[in-house]
Design an enzyme around this catalytic site. Structure first.
Site, short mmCIF file in Angstrom:
data_model
loop_
_atom_site.label_atom_id
_atom_site.label_comp_id
_atom_site.label_asym_id
_atom_site.label_seq_id
_atom_site.Cartn_x
_atom_site.Cartn_y
_atom_site.Cartn_z
N GLY A 154 0.86 -1.17 0.00
CA GLY A 154 0.00 0.00 0.00
C GLY A 154 0.89 1.22 0.00
CG ASN A 199 4.62 0.29 -0.28
OD1 ASN A 199 4.50 -0.71 0.41
ND2 ASN A 199 4.15 0.36 -1.51
CE1 TYR A 230 -1.21 -4.78 -5.70
CE2 TYR A 230 -1.86 -4.71 -3.40
CZ TYR A 230 -0.91 -4.51 -4.39
OH TYR A 230 0.34 -4.05 -4.05
CE1 TYR A 252 -4.38 -1.97 -6.45
CE2 TYR A 252 -4.79 -1.49 -8.77
CZ TYR A 252 -3.96 -1.44 -7.66
OH TYR A 252 -2.71 -0.89 -7.77
CG ASN A 288 0.64 7.41 -4.94
OD1 ASN A 288 0.78 6.71 -5.93
ND2 ASN A 288 1.19 7.14 -3.77
CE LYS A 303 7.49 10.49 -6.57
NZ LYS A 303 6.63 9.51 -5.87
N GLY A 349 15.92 10.06 -12.75
CA GLY A 349 16.34 10.66 -11.50
C GLY A 349 15.27 11.55 -10.90
N GLY A 409 8.69 4.74 -5.86
CA GLY A 409 8.36 6.12 -5.56
C GLY A 409 8.00 6.32 -4.10
CG ASP A 410 4.81 4.21 -2.57
OD1 ASP A 410 4.30 5.28 -2.94
OD2 ASP A 410 4.34 3.09 -2.87
#
Length: 318
Positions: free
Chosen positions: A44, A48, A100, A114, A176, A232, A237, A263-264
């Site tokens: 999640g 994360n 999921y 999901y 997100n 991000k 990078g 990313g998290d």
């Protein structure tokens, strides 16, 4: 200009509001319709993020709801194993924990299915935000993903961001964005004036600012009231804040096994570093190191650095 780091002592550094689910994935890359065995994980976005923050040395707490079922118990156990406090998670007898399924296609593409409609976390509302606020964290982490789960979670995200800002806690926002869920762009734009740290993907920037050009994204975010931006860009990078505008930091070169969760991990390590007094460049470097580990391993958190290695990385972040 970077937002100040709040020196006020608190038992909790970061509280994240969101949903964690159980992930079931066929072993060996088999398709879901023919696989005979599968691995089970917990994942999640907010969990994360908190796991990475905890590994980077922050005291991290998860605020959520899970069902009174085996999957809910698994979420709580997994969070605890990751070093994330679960005192702010409530158990709902009337709604299940979300699940999921993820499969890797022959061409390397990942397909996710999901089953989260009607989940316990989808029933969150302002009361859940109040529970998070009662912990008096130094920082709260909210995301557009949580807001997109339904009207109740959206109200919870808005209340948490506004009230945390009013009470002197920093607010970190990760858009997100998920195209398959409710659109929440206008809601997130409305939260920008309360946001101390905006951590977003370059592909998400046009929804909030009408452009993905780093200098323009930073300028428009600051004009909207954001304190600090980090942009991000995946394999390209990231851009972090300096007094002269955004500066680019290349990503670490690694073999990508599973990009989900990177990313998290970046966001969690970045925020933990900033709360520890590390500057934006060092925080971005630390986030990149954490993200590189996650993409090189299957699962959302399996690639986080081991505790001793994480301490070494934090000490090296400048």
């Amino acid at each position: 200009m970077s937002p100040p780091v709040d020196p006020t002592p608190s038992a909790v550094d970061i509280v994240g509001l969101g949903e964690a689910m159980v992930l079931i994935q066929p072993t060996g890359g088999a398709p879901l319709d023919t696989c005979e065995t599968a691995s089970v994980h917990v994942a999640g976005a907010e969990l994360n993020l908190l796991a990475a923050a905890a590994r980077a040395g922050a005291v991290a707490a998860f605020c959520s709801k899970v069902g009174a079922d085996p999957f809910g118990r698994r979420v709580l156990a997994a969070a605890a194993d990751l070093g994330v406090t679960t005192d702010l998670v409530t158990v709902d007898d009337a709604h299940p924990t979300g699940v999921y399924f993820k499969e890797v296609r022959p061409d390397g593409a990942r397909r996710v299915h999901y089953y989260r409609a009607g989940s316990a976390a989808s029933t969150m509302d302002e009361g859940d935000a109040d529970r998070a606020l009662a912990a008096a964290p130094r920082l709260v982490a909210v995301s557009g993903l949580t807001a997109a789960l339904g009207e109740g979670p959206e109200r919870a995200v808005v209340r948490l961001a506004r009230e945390a800002h009013a009470r002197g806690s920093a607010v970190a926002l990760d858009p997100n964005l998920r195209p398959g869920l409710r659109p929440v762009g206008p809601t997130l734009v409305g939260l920008l004036p309360y946001t101390a740290y905006l951590v977003l993907g370059q592909d998400e920037a046009p929804t909030l600012f009408g452009t993905d050009e780093p200098a323009e994204v930073f300028a428009r975010a600051h004009a909207a009231g954001v304190g600090e931006v980090v942009l991000k860009a995946g394999a390209d990078g990231c851009w972090y804040a300096t007094d002269r505008g955004p500066a680019h930091l290349p990503t670490a070169a690694v073999r990508v096994v599973d990009p989900v969760g990177a990313g998290d991990a970046f966001a969690g390590a970045y925020l933990a570093a900033r709360l520890a007094g590390i500057g934006p460049r060092g925080a971005a470097w630390l986030g990149s190191q954490f993200a590189a580990g996650v993409v090189a391993a299957p699962g959302d958190t399996e690639g986080l650095p081991a505790p001793e290695r994480a301490r070494e990385l934090v000490a090296s972040a400048v």
